[in-house]
Write a protein that holds these residues in place. Structure first.
Motif: not given
Length: 192
Positions: A172-189
């Protein structure tokens, strides 16, 4: 031309994308789109104000779904958790029709400056809808804007990955959007 057949809006989108790809956006007329879709020109205008709007037809629905998901997030959700809830809500409405159409729309948009501008405007509108939903939750203005922008980046990245992957996997799309958001959260940290 049977005006009463169901699915006219979807047929118009498919016809437009096919024609934009085959002969270019500028060379395609509304009459050609309507004819290819098997509807009248007046039916086209009942669904879309002009041919440019065909490719961003779902913007209002996407913005509404993002806002609803954010509003329905648990009260104690962080801004990014609320954005994730919005992304989940949008993702739950995406079907194989959307997934199959994604790369074709991307190609049509990439080939035309006017469509690229409209696509950017669509992203701004979706980000604004998320920002407003976060502000209604009591999130401070700069934080709401930043979370919404991260949400848009996650949506675009997740969408691109979802539409480019093997259809047989049926992820599902949610798997990809969640993974992208997690990557962005880690990048912003990591920004410090």
């Amino acid at each position: 031309m049977a005006r009463w057949e169901p699915g006219a809006r979807e047929r118009l989108v498919l016809a437009a994308v096919d024609l934009f790809t085959e002969q270019g956006y500028d060379a395609t007329t509304v009459a050609e789109i309507a004819e290819r879709a098997g509807v009248t020109k007046s039916t086209f205008f009942r669904h879309f104000p002009d041919k440019r709007e065909v490719l961003v037809a779902g913007q209002e629905a996407l913005s509404r779904l993002l806002s609803e998901g954010i509003a329905d997030a648990p009260e104690d959700a962080t801004p990014l958790e609320a954005v994730a809830a919005g992304l989940d809500r949008v993702s739950s409405e995406m079907t194989s029709f959307n997934r199959d159409l994604g790369p074709r729309i991307k190609a049509a948009v990439a080939a035309n400056t006017e469509l690229q501008e409209r696509d950017r405007t669509k992203s701004v509108g979706m980000s604004a809808a998320m920002t407003e939903a976060l502000l209604r939750r009591g999130i401070a203005d700069p934080t709401a804007h930043l979370a919404a922008e991260l949400g848009m980046i996650a949506f675009r990245q997740g969408w691109a990955r979802w539409t480019e992957t093997d259809r047989a996997a049926d992820v599902p799309l949610a798997t990809y959007t969640r993974a992208a958001l997690d990557d962005l959260r880690a990048a912003s940290a990591a920004l410090g």
